[in-house]
Design a protein around this motif. Structure first.
Motif, PDB file in Angstrom:
ATOM      1  N   GLY A  40       0.783  -1.229   0.000  1.00 18.95           N
ATOM      2  CA  GLY A  40       0.000   0.000   0.000  1.00 18.95           C
ATOM      3  C   GLY A  40       0.812   1.274   0.000  1.00 18.95           C
ATOM      4  N   CYS A  41       1.967   1.266  -0.639  1.00 24.33           N
ATOM      5  CA  CYS A  41       2.839   2.446  -0.634  1.00 24.33           C
ATOM      6  C   CYS A  41       2.294   3.569  -1.513  1.00 24.33           C
ATOM      7  CB  CYS A  41       4.242   2.075  -1.103  1.00 24.33           C
ATOM      8  SG  CYS A  41       5.156   1.099   0.096  1.00 24.33           S
ATOM      9  N   GLU A  42       2.523   4.787  -1.050  1.00 29.82           N
ATOM     10  CA  GLU A  42       2.197   6.002  -1.798  1.00 29.82           C
ATOM     11  C   GLU A  42       3.373   6.960  -1.643  1.00 29.82           C
ATOM     12  OE1 GLU A  42      -2.598   6.357  -1.263  1.00 29.82           O
ATOM     13  OE2 GLU A  42      -1.349   7.071   0.392  1.00 29.82           O
ATOM     14  N   ALA A  43       3.626   7.729  -2.693  1.00 24.26           N
ATOM     15  CA  ALA A  43       4.712   8.702  -2.674  1.00 24.26           C
ATOM     16  C   ALA A  43       4.147  10.096  -2.419  1.00 24.26           C
ATOM     17  CB  ALA A  43       5.465   8.680  -3.993  1.00 24.26           C
ATOM     18  N   PHE A  44       4.837  10.844  -1.588  1.00 26.74           N
ATOM     19  CA  PHE A  44       4.480  12.229  -1.305  1.00 26.74           C
ATOM     20  C   PHE A  44       5.699  13.081  -1.637  1.00 26.74           C
ATOM     21  CE2 PHE A  44       1.640   9.622   1.028  1.00 26.74           C
ATOM     22  CZ  PHE A  44       0.419  10.261   0.913  1.00 26.74           C
ATOM     23  N   ILE A  45       5.520  14.001  -2.556  1.00 27.79           N
ATOM     24  CA  ILE A  45       6.635  14.811  -3.046  1.00 27.79           C
ATOM     25  C   ILE A  45       6.662  16.134  -2.291  1.00 27.79           C
ATOM     26  CG2 ILE A  45       7.649  15.911  -5.075  1.00 27.79           C
ATOM     27  CD1 ILE A  45       6.015  13.761  -6.710  1.00 27.79           C
ATOM     28  N   GLU A  46       7.814  16.407  -1.664  1.00 28.15           N
ATOM     29  CA  GLU A  46       8.007  17.627  -0.904  1.00 28.15           C
ATOM     30  C   GLU A  46       8.828  18.596  -1.742  1.00 28.15           C
ATOM     31  OE1 GLU A  46       8.238  15.771   3.566  1.00 28.15           O
ATOM     32  OE2 GLU A  46      10.034  15.641   2.316  1.00 28.15           O
ATOM     33  N   PRO A  47       8.328  19.796  -1.971  1.00 28.06           N
ATOM     34  CA  PRO A  47       9.060  20.760  -2.805  1.00 28.06           C
ATOM     35  C   PRO A  47      10.326  21.249  -2.118  1.00 28.06           C
ATOM     36  CG  PRO A  47       7.180  21.818  -1.793  1.00 28.06           C
ATOM     37  CD  PRO A  47       7.090  20.353  -1.438  1.00 28.06           C
ATOM     38  N   PRO A  48      11.243  21.793  -2.902  1.00 25.40           N
ATOM     39  CA  PRO A  48      12.476  22.310  -2.297  1.00 25.40           C
ATOM     40  C   PRO A  48      12.182  23.533  -1.436  1.00 25.40           C
ATOM     41  CG  PRO A  48      12.348  22.926  -4.610  1.00 25.40           C
ATOM     42  CD  PRO A  48      11.183  22.007  -4.343  1.00 25.40           C
ATOM     43  N   THR A  75      11.417  13.952 -11.507  1.00 25.78           N
ATOM     44  CA  THR A  75      12.135  12.715 -11.208  1.00 25.78           C
ATOM     45  C   THR A  75      11.362  11.888 -10.189  1.00 25.78           C
ATOM     46  OG1 THR A  75      14.255  13.765 -11.672  1.00 25.78           O
ATOM     47  CG2 THR A  75      14.305  11.745 -10.349  1.00 25.78           C
ATOM     48  N   ALA A  76      10.834  12.549  -9.165  1.00 24.21           N
ATOM     49  CA  ALA A  76      10.049  11.838  -8.148  1.00 24.21           C
ATOM     50  C   ALA A  76       8.830  11.172  -8.777  1.00 24.21           C
ATOM     51  CB  ALA A  76       9.619  12.805  -7.051  1.00 24.21           C
ATOM     52  N   ARG A  77       8.171  11.874  -9.674  1.00 24.53           N
ATOM     53  CA  ARG A  77       6.992  11.293 -10.330  1.00 24.53           C
ATOM     54  C   ARG A  77       7.376  10.111 -11.217  1.00 24.53           C
ATOM     55  NH1 ARG A  77       2.531  13.650  -8.980  1.00 24.53           N
ATOM     56  NH2 ARG A  77       2.561  15.791  -8.215  1.00 24.53           N
ATOM     57  N   ARG A  78       8.513  10.222 -11.909  1.00 20.48           N
ATOM     58  CA  ARG A  78       8.982   9.100 -12.740  1.00 20.48           C
ATOM     59  C   ARG A  78       9.315   7.883 -11.876  1.00 20.48           C
ATOM     60  NH1 ARG A  78      11.557  13.211 -15.730  1.00 20.48           N
ATOM     61  NH2 ARG A  78      13.563  12.804 -14.729  1.00 20.48           N
ATOM     62  N   LEU A  79       9.943   8.119 -10.737  1.00 18.97           N
ATOM     63  CA  LEU A  79      10.253   7.015  -9.838  1.00 18.97           C
ATOM     64  C   LEU A  79       8.973   6.355  -9.328  1.00 18.97           C
ATOM     65  CD1 LEU A  79      13.218   8.452  -7.748  1.00 18.97           C
ATOM     66  CD2 LEU A  79      13.282   6.458  -9.254  1.00 18.97           C
ATOM     67  N   ALA A  80       8.013   7.162  -8.915  1.00 21.53           N
ATOM     68  CA  ALA A  80       6.739   6.611  -8.448  1.00 21.53           C
ATOM     69  C   ALA A  80       6.081   5.777  -9.550  1.00 21.53           C
ATOM     70  CB  ALA A  80       5.813   7.732  -7.992  1.00 21.53           C
ATOM     71  N   GLN A  81       6.147   6.264 -10.758  1.00 20.42           N
ATOM     72  CA  GLN A  81       5.582   5.521 -11.890  1.00 20.42           C
ATOM     73  C   GLN A  81       6.337   4.204 -12.086  1.00 20.42           C
ATOM     74  OE1 GLN A  81       5.718   7.639 -15.599  1.00 20.42           O
ATOM     75  NE2 GLN A  81       4.040   6.433 -16.461  1.00 20.42           N
ATOM     76  N   GLN A  82       7.653   4.230 -11.994  1.00 22.65           N
ATOM     77  CA  GLN A  82       8.451   2.998 -12.115  1.00 22.65           C
ATOM     78  C   GLN A  82       8.084   1.991 -11.033  1.00 22.65           C
ATOM     79  OE1 GLN A  82      12.656   3.713 -12.064  1.00 22.65           O
ATOM     80  NE2 GLN A  82      12.638   4.827 -14.004  1.00 22.65           N
ATOM     81  N   PHE A  83       7.799   2.487  -9.819  1.00 22.97           N
ATOM     82  CA  PHE A  83       7.458   1.615  -8.703  1.00 22.97           C
ATOM     83  C   PHE A  83       5.971   1.244  -8.708  1.00 22.97           C
ATOM     84  CE2 PHE A  83      10.901   4.134  -6.240  1.00 22.97           C
ATOM     85  CZ  PHE A  83      11.913   3.411  -6.847  1.00 22.97           C
ATOM     86  N   SER A  84       5.209   1.811  -9.647  1.00 26.12           N
ATOM     87  CA  SER A  84       3.759   1.570  -9.758  1.00 26.12           C
ATOM     88  C   SER A  84       3.012   1.977  -8.488  1.00 26.12           C
ATOM     89  CB  SER A  84       3.482   0.107 -10.093  1.00 26.12           C
ATOM     90  OG  SER A  84       4.076  -0.238 -11.314  1.00 26.12           O
ATOM     91  N   ILE A  85       3.363   3.156  -7.965  1.00 23.23           N
ATOM     92  CA  ILE A  85       2.670   3.688  -6.796  1.00 23.23           C
ATOM     93  C   ILE A  85       2.173   5.093  -7.120  1.00 23.23           C
ATOM     94  CG2 ILE A  85       3.976   2.293  -5.147  1.00 23.23           C
ATOM     95  CD1 ILE A  85       5.646   4.780  -4.484  1.00 23.23           C
ATOM     96  N   PRO A  86       1.074   5.511  -6.509  1.00 24.88           N
ATOM     97  CA  PRO A  86       0.582   6.870  -6.750  1.00 24.88           C
ATOM     98  C   PRO A  86       1.502   7.913  -6.125  1.00 24.88           C
ATOM     99  CG  PRO A  86      -0.761   5.777  -5.092  1.00 24.88           C
ATOM    100  CD  PRO A  86       0.213   4.762  -5.608  1.00 24.88           C
ATOM    101  N   ALA A  87       1.550   9.088  -6.724  1.00 28.47           N
ATOM    102  CA  ALA A  87       2.368  10.192  -6.212  1.00 28.47           C
ATOM    103  C   ALA A  87       1.481  11.408  -5.972  1.00 28.47           C
ATOM    104  CB  ALA A  87       3.469  10.530  -7.204  1.00 28.47           C
ATOM    105  N   PHE A  88       1.726  12.082  -4.867  1.00 30.03           N
ATOM    106  CA  PHE A  88       0.946  13.247  -4.485  1.00 30.03           C
ATOM    107  C   PHE A  88       1.880  14.407  -4.154  1.00 30.03           C
ATOM    108  CE2 PHE A  88      -1.269   9.417  -3.136  1.00 30.03           C
ATOM    109  CZ  PHE A  88      -2.490   9.574  -3.768  1.00 30.03           C
ATOM    110  N   ASP A  89       1.408  15.617  -4.404  1.00 30.97           N
ATOM    111  CA  ASP A  89       2.106  16.823  -3.983  1.00 30.97           C
ATOM    112  C   ASP A  89       1.705  17.054  -2.529  1.00 30.97           C
ATOM    113  OD1 ASP A  89       2.734  19.480  -3.298  1.00 30.97           O
ATOM    114  OD2 ASP A  89       2.489  20.163  -5.353  1.00 30.97           O
ATOM    115  N   VAL A  90       2.656  16.978  -1.611  1.00 31.04           N
ATOM    116  CA  VAL A  90       2.340  17.073  -0.193  1.00 31.04           C
ATOM    117  C   VAL A  90       1.706  18.419   0.162  1.00 31.04           C
ATOM    118  CG1 VAL A  90       4.525  17.935   0.719  1.00 31.04           C
ATOM    119  CG2 VAL A  90       3.182  16.328   2.058  1.00 31.04           C
ATOM    120  N   ASN A  91       1.997  19.471  -0.596  1.00 30.92           N
ATOM    121  CA  ASN A  91       1.370  20.772  -0.322  1.00 30.92           C
ATOM    122  C   ASN A  91      -0.120  20.759  -0.629  1.00 30.92           C
ATOM    123  OD1 ASN A  91       3.654  22.059   0.627  1.00 30.92           O
ATOM    124  ND2 ASN A  91       4.230  22.854  -1.367  1.00 30.92           N
TER     125      ASN A  91
END
Length: 111
Positions: A40-48, A75-91
């Motif tokens: 059940g992994c999900e990616a959360f992308i934190e901006p710089p 890059t974070a979104r591409r990695l999430a796609q490679q891992f087949s997990i959803p990615a969200f903008d944490v903001n």
């Protein structure tokens, strides 16, 4: 262009650095290992920010999580796609409550 491609900022930075490649490979390996070991992994992308570069937090369905620096959001979104997990903008989404609950449980277990 590679997954962790970048443009050198100065002439000194143009020298090849195997340590950078090793760090990139270690980051990808760590994230891939975390995703494969947890459900059940999900990616959360934190901006710089002024003090940190873009980071990617992967949260499992148990709330356990890991964070690693990445070059940018794309890059974070591409990695999430490679891992087949959803990615969200944490903001926009915030962190999942299960992550906060897991953190609280860890604090209780330590003290």
């Amino acid at each position: 262009m590679g997954l962790f491609s970048w443009k050198p900022r100065s002439k000194r930075a143009t020298a090849p650095q195997s340590g950078g490649r090793d760090a990139k490979a270690e980051t990808i390996a760590h994230l891939r290992s975390f995703v494969s070991a947890h459900t059940g992994c999900e990616a959360f992308i934190e901006p710089p920010t002024r003090v940190t570069q873009t980071t990617m937090v992967i949260v499992a369905d148990t709330g356990e999580w890991t964070r690693r620096r990445v070059p940018d959001e794309a890059t974070a979104r591409r990695l999430a796609q490679q891992f087949s997990i959803p990615a969200f903008d944490v903001n926009l989404s915030g962190y999942p409550s299960r992550m906060r609950e897991w953190n609280e449980q860890q604090r209780k277990n330590l003290g």
